[in-house]
Design a protein around this motif. Structure first.
Motif, PDB file in Angstrom:
ATOM      1  N   PRO A  37      -4.464 -25.454   8.212  1.00  0.00           N
ATOM      2  CA  PRO A  37      -5.350 -26.590   8.463  1.00  0.00           C
ATOM      3  C   PRO A  37      -4.080 -28.019   7.501  1.00  0.00           C
ATOM      4  O   PRO A  37      -4.222 -29.467   8.662  1.00  0.00           O
ATOM      5  N   ASN A  38      -3.154 -27.780   6.938  1.00  0.00           N
ATOM      6  CA  ASN A  38      -2.862 -28.624   6.287  1.00  0.00           C
ATOM      7  C   ASN A  38      -1.342 -29.032   6.898  1.00  0.00           C
ATOM      8  O   ASN A  38      -0.922 -29.931   5.831  1.00  0.00           O
ATOM      9  N   ALA A  39      -0.928 -28.316   7.837  1.00  0.00           N
ATOM     10  CA  ALA A  39       0.929 -28.379   7.815  1.00  0.00           C
ATOM     11  C   ALA A  39       1.135 -29.979   8.058  1.00  0.00           C
ATOM     12  O   ALA A  39       0.347 -30.861   9.130  1.00  0.00           O
ATOM     13  N   SER A  40       2.201 -30.360   7.868  1.00  0.00           N
ATOM     14  CA  SER A  40       2.733 -31.338   7.892  1.00  0.00           C
ATOM     15  C   SER A  40       4.209 -31.299   8.990  1.00  0.00           C
ATOM     16  O   SER A  40       5.254 -30.484   7.838  1.00  0.00           O
ATOM     17  N   LEU A  41       4.139 -32.702   8.833  1.00  0.00           N
ATOM     18  CA  LEU A  41       5.615 -32.587   8.928  1.00  0.00           C
ATOM     19  C   LEU A  41       6.532 -32.668   7.644  1.00  0.00           C
ATOM     20  O   LEU A  41       7.298 -32.524   8.432  1.00  0.00           O
ATOM     21  N   ALA A  42       6.320 -33.358   7.019  1.00  0.00           N
ATOM     22  CA  ALA A  42       6.830 -33.017   5.355  1.00  0.00           C
ATOM     23  C   ALA A  42       7.329 -31.970   5.574  1.00  0.00           C
ATOM     24  O   ALA A  42       7.926 -31.385   4.373  1.00  0.00           O
ATOM     25  N   ASP A  43       6.129 -31.248   5.160  1.00  0.00           N
ATOM     26  CA  ASP A  43       6.432 -29.888   4.956  1.00  0.00           C
ATOM     27  C   ASP A  43       7.356 -28.893   5.995  1.00  0.00           C
ATOM     28  O   ASP A  43       8.437 -27.796   5.123  1.00  0.00           O
ATOM     29  N   LEU A  44       7.295 -29.080   6.923  1.00  0.00           N
ATOM     30  CA  LEU A  44       7.710 -28.233   7.877  1.00  0.00           C
ATOM     31  C   LEU A  44       8.952 -28.585   7.605  1.00  0.00           C
ATOM     32  O   LEU A  44      10.355 -27.775   8.089  1.00  0.00           O
ATOM     33  N   ALA A  45       9.237 -29.712   7.788  1.00  0.00           N
ATOM     34  CA  ALA A  45      11.097 -30.010   7.427  1.00  0.00           C
ATOM     35  C   ALA A  45      12.329 -29.782   6.276  1.00  0.00           C
ATOM     36  O   ALA A  45      12.951 -29.904   6.530  1.00  0.00           O
ATOM     37  N   LYS A  46      11.403 -29.059   5.542  1.00  0.00           N
ATOM     38  CA  LYS A  46      11.746 -28.450   4.172  1.00  0.00           C
ATOM     39  C   LYS A  46      12.645 -27.082   4.625  1.00  0.00           C
ATOM     40  O   LYS A  46      13.393 -26.270   3.425  1.00  0.00           O
ATOM     41  N   LEU A  47      11.900 -27.319   5.591  1.00  0.00           N
ATOM     42  CA  LEU A  47      12.424 -25.021   5.857  1.00  0.00           C
ATOM     43  C   LEU A  47      13.875 -25.000   6.719  1.00  0.00           C
ATOM     44  O   LEU A  47      14.473 -26.049   7.218  1.00  0.00           O
ATOM     45  N   LYS A  48      14.204 -24.155   5.830  1.00  0.00           N
ATOM     46  CA  LYS A  48      15.769 -23.911   6.520  1.00  0.00           C
ATOM     47  C   LYS A  48      15.656 -23.702   8.402  1.00  0.00           C
ATOM     48  O   LYS A  48      14.562 -22.871   8.167  1.00  0.00           O
ATOM     49  N   PRO A  49      16.781 -22.950   8.591  1.00  0.00           N
ATOM     50  CA  PRO A  49      16.890 -22.881   9.353  1.00  0.00           C
ATOM     51  C   PRO A  49      17.617 -21.247   9.758  1.00  0.00           C
ATOM     52  O   PRO A  49      17.716 -21.124   8.593  1.00  0.00           O
ATOM     53  N   VAL A  50      16.302 -20.762  11.137  1.00  0.00           N
ATOM     54  CA  VAL A  50      16.797 -18.871   9.716  1.00  0.00           C
ATOM     55  C   VAL A  50      17.733 -18.357  10.977  1.00  0.00           C
ATOM     56  O   VAL A  50      18.153 -17.315  10.485  1.00  0.00           O
ATOM     57  N   PHE A  51      17.823 -18.829  11.733  1.00  0.00           N
ATOM     58  CA  PHE A  51      19.347 -18.473  13.239  1.00  0.00           C
ATOM     59  C   PHE A  51      20.959 -19.142  12.919  1.00  0.00           C
ATOM     60  O   PHE A  51      21.232 -18.569  13.403  1.00  0.00           O
ATOM     61  N   LYS A  52      20.889 -19.664  12.987  1.00  0.00           N
ATOM     62  CA  LYS A  52      22.123 -20.668  12.758  1.00  0.00           C
ATOM     63  C   LYS A  52      22.568 -22.085  11.440  1.00  0.00           C
ATOM     64  O   LYS A  52      20.958 -22.442  11.306  1.00  0.00           O
ATOM     65  N   LYS A  53      22.852 -21.863  11.486  1.00  0.00           N
ATOM     66  CA  LYS A  53      23.017 -22.607   9.664  1.00  0.00           C
ATOM     67  C   LYS A  53      22.516 -24.411  10.164  1.00  0.00           C
ATOM     68  O   LYS A  53      22.102 -24.495   9.532  1.00  0.00           O
ATOM     69  N   ASP A  54      23.547 -24.468  11.345  1.00  0.00           N
ATOM     70  CA  ASP A  54      22.728 -25.515  11.815  1.00  0.00           C
ATOM     71  C   ASP A  54      22.157 -25.908  12.235  1.00  0.00           C
ATOM     72  O   ASP A  54      21.542 -27.459  13.608  1.00  0.00           O
ATOM     73  N   GLY A  55      21.705 -25.092  12.905  1.00  0.00           N
ATOM     74  CA  GLY A  55      20.055 -25.779  14.250  1.00  0.00           C
ATOM     75  C   GLY A  55      18.455 -25.975  13.844  1.00  0.00           C
ATOM     76  O   GLY A  55      18.978 -26.618  12.928  1.00  0.00           O
ATOM     77  N   SER A  56      18.358 -25.275  14.390  1.00  0.00           N
ATOM     78  CA  SER A  56      16.798 -26.175  14.303  1.00  0.00           C
ATOM     79  C   SER A  56      15.692 -25.619  14.321  1.00  0.00           C
ATOM     80  O   SER A  56      14.640 -25.970  14.216  1.00  0.00           O
ATOM     81  N   THR A  57      15.609 -24.421  14.689  1.00  0.00           N
ATOM     82  CA  THR A  57      14.472 -22.729  14.402  1.00  0.00           C
ATOM     83  C   THR A  57      13.607 -22.565  13.376  1.00  0.00           C
ATOM     84  O   THR A  57      14.886 -21.961  12.899  1.00  0.00           O
ATOM     85  N   THR A  58      12.897 -23.394  12.635  1.00  0.00           N
ATOM     86  CA  THR A  58      12.513 -22.736  11.536  1.00  0.00           C
ATOM     87  C   THR A  58      11.457 -21.000  11.142  1.00  0.00           C
ATOM     88  O   THR A  58      11.198 -21.125  12.600  1.00  0.00           O
ATOM     89  N   ALA A  59      10.999 -20.963  10.412  1.00  0.00           N
ATOM     90  CA  ALA A  59       9.583 -19.987   9.995  1.00  0.00           C
ATOM     91  C   ALA A  59       8.919 -20.687  11.253  1.00  0.00           C
ATOM     92  O   ALA A  59       7.506 -20.460  10.636  1.00  0.00           O
ATOM     93  N   GLY A  60       8.647 -22.049  10.624  1.00  0.00           N
ATOM     94  CA  GLY A  60       7.567 -23.029  10.759  1.00  0.00           C
ATOM     95  C   GLY A  60       7.531 -23.736  12.452  1.00  0.00           C
ATOM     96  O   GLY A  60       6.146 -23.902  12.808  1.00  0.00           O
ATOM     97  N   ASN A  61       8.630 -23.671  12.579  1.00  0.00           N
ATOM     98  CA  ASN A  61       8.642 -23.837  13.921  1.00  0.00           C
ATOM     99  C   ASN A  61       8.683 -22.852  15.079  1.00  0.00           C
ATOM    100  O   ASN A  61       8.694 -23.576  16.819  1.00  0.00           O
ATOM    101  N   ALA A  62       7.989 -21.885  14.949  1.00  0.00           N
ATOM    102  CA  ALA A  62       8.056 -20.668  16.076  1.00  0.00           C
ATOM    103  C   ALA A  62       7.588 -19.639  16.028  1.00  0.00           C
ATOM    104  O   ALA A  62       6.054 -20.023  14.795  1.00  0.00           O
ATOM    105  N   SER A  63       6.373 -18.645  15.974  1.00  0.00           N
ATOM    106  CA  SER A  63       5.364 -18.233  16.331  1.00  0.00           C
ATOM    107  C   SER A  63       6.049 -17.089  15.931  1.00  0.00           C
ATOM    108  O   SER A  63       6.262 -16.795  15.044  1.00  0.00           O
TER     109      SER A  63
END
Length: 461
Positions: A265-291
């Motif tokens: 419930p408390n997910a925020s843009l600031a929190d998600l922005a801290k997560l590192k990309p999972v599949f590519k070093k310079d990518g944008s897919t993280t554990a927070g913006n995937a199913s």
């Protein structure tokens, strides 16, 4: 349909010799109209032969390996939703012509046996057959479509389409060696791409930014949290009595799971922005913006409208059309953007006619792309959140989505007539289905209002 043909005959009498325009008999004859009773959208079956949904339920969805179902056998996930279908409708289970279960990760023969076992746990007699179907992430929806098709074909009048996945018991791994021939075919090789890489491909090719993806994830959690807090999922979730085992002590605790446990419930843009990309070093897919990787099950009871009417069962929804399409495996996430227009057109509708969309959020990148590509109103899409918050147990997602969509359409009543479910599919496919609210259609007046009626009969007005 006889009434429609009789109306055509009356209309034709007004067009014959007394008209100033010569009319040839060979070109004028009454026939069954594929659009149904003067409908503004296509109805390819007679009203009483409509395939309807009278019940749709799911378990809560729980995080694999650490959520509420981490110690639950897969067959013990499926059994409660199957049992709920017959108990809540007071249906004689021996009347069910087939149970089709979508599932993805487990070995085929093992999962087929588990599903048969679950049917017995749920109280189905031995005469009711069970089979599984695997179209990856659309397997649950494919199961519902298969049952609807079988009912339309006359194979049986009552069937169940379900979905099951325990990603705790069956992780996503490739067993055995890969055929070296795949290296000679780019598309075949792309079928082996990690799903996260296909997400990165979509984001890069279509310019979906990290911020857009994170924003979509935040909205998914916010909507799902609001739906949970207000009790909107209670009508669709069947509580499951199970156990939790302490990994350190082995101590077992009895629990009842009735709430999705991956929602933040408390997910925020600031929190998600801290997560590192999972599949590519310079990518944008993280554990927070995937199913989320999840465990769960769902089940849908379908039957011919005439049978439901005879039994006095309320109709939750009407199954209208289904479409599966193929797309480039490297950007498999675009599947819904291709499949949805096909399914909607097959129903004789336009995208603007659809009141609600459930588009599986496999990854925020592909979800945002599909929503934007089709120019969908965000207020119509995943109104109770999606897979980034609720979870994505692969084979169960389609059945879960049917339950979520139809119960929401029922709540909205007359302001919500048509709904669409869609998802992307690994190896490059997409699937979509169109549903109509259960009390929105009747035998003679099943059309949306149109401005130009031409020679349509008065019941279409």
């Amino acid at each position: 349909m006889e009434k429609a043909i009789n109306r055509q005959k009356v209309l034709l009498q007004h067009l014959r010799p007394s008209s100033s325009v010569p009319v040839h008999d060979s070109s004028l004859s009454a026939s069954a109209c594929l659009a149904g009773d003067s409908a503004a959208y296509q109805r390819t079956s007679v009203f009483e032969d409509d395939v309807v949904i009278v019940a749709a339920y799911r378990t809560a969805l729980c995080k694999s390996k650490r959520g509420g179902f981490k110690d639950t056998h897969p067959d013990d996930l499926l059994a409660p939703v199957l049992k709920a279908l017959i108990e809540k409708t007071d249906l004689n289970p021996s009347e069910v012509g087939d149970i089709v279960v979508g599932s993805v990760l487990a070995p085929g023969s093992q999962r087929a046996s588990e599903c048969r076992m679950a049917a017995f746990y749920a109280g189905f007699p031995e005469i009711v057959p069970v089979r599984t179907v695997n179209r990856q992430c659309s397997s649950g929806l494919q199961a519902v479509a298969d049952v609807a098709a079988a009912i339309r074909a006359g194979f049986y009048d009552i069937g169940i389409g379900a979905g099951l996945e325990s990603m705790t018991a069956n992780p996503m791994t490739w067993e055995g060696s890969v055929n070296p021939r795949a290296k000679m075919f780019e598309q075949a090789q792309n079928c082996l791409l990690p799903m996260g890489i296909t997400s990165e491909n979509v984001a890069h090719r279509f310019g979906v930014t990290r911020e857009q993806q994170d924003q979509a994830a935040v909205e998914s959690h916010r909507k799902a949290a609001a739906a949970t807090a207000s009790g909107r999922f209670k009508d669709e979730i069947i509580p499951v009595s199970t156990k939790l085992v302490d990994p350190k002590t082995g101590e077992e605790k009895s629990v009842t799971i009735s709430v999705d446990d991956g929602i933040r419930p408390n997910a925020s843009l600031a929190d998600l922005a801290k997560l590192k990309p999972v599949f590519k070093k310079d990518g944008s897919t993280t554990a927070g913006n995937a199913s989320q990787v999840s465990d769960g099950a769902g089940a849908v009871l379908l039957m011919k409208r005439s049978v439901a009417t005879k039994k006095g069962l309320p109709i939750l929804g009407v199954f209208r059309t289904f479409a599966a399409v193929g797309v480039d495996p490297a950007i498999m996430g675009v599947g819904p953007a291709v499949a949805i227009p096909v399914a909607v057109k097959a129903a004789g509708l336009e995208l603007d006619d659809i009141d609600l969309f459930e588009i599986n959020e496999a990854f925020a990148s592909q979800f945002v792309y599909c929503r934007n590509k089709l120019e969908l109103d965000p207020e119509k899409v995943n109104v109770n959140g999606g897979a980034m918050a609720i979870g994505h147990p692969l084979g169960a997602t389609g059945a879960r989505s049917v339950a979520t969509l139809l119960h929401e359409m029922k709540r909205r009543g007359k302001d919500c007539r048509f709904g669409v479910i869609s998802m992307c599919i690994g190896t490059g496919m997409g699937a979509a289905a169109v549903f109509e609210r259960g009390d929105a259609a009747d035998e003679l007046c099943n059309a949306r209002k149109v401005d130009n009626h031409n020679l349509m009969s008065k019941d279409a007005l």
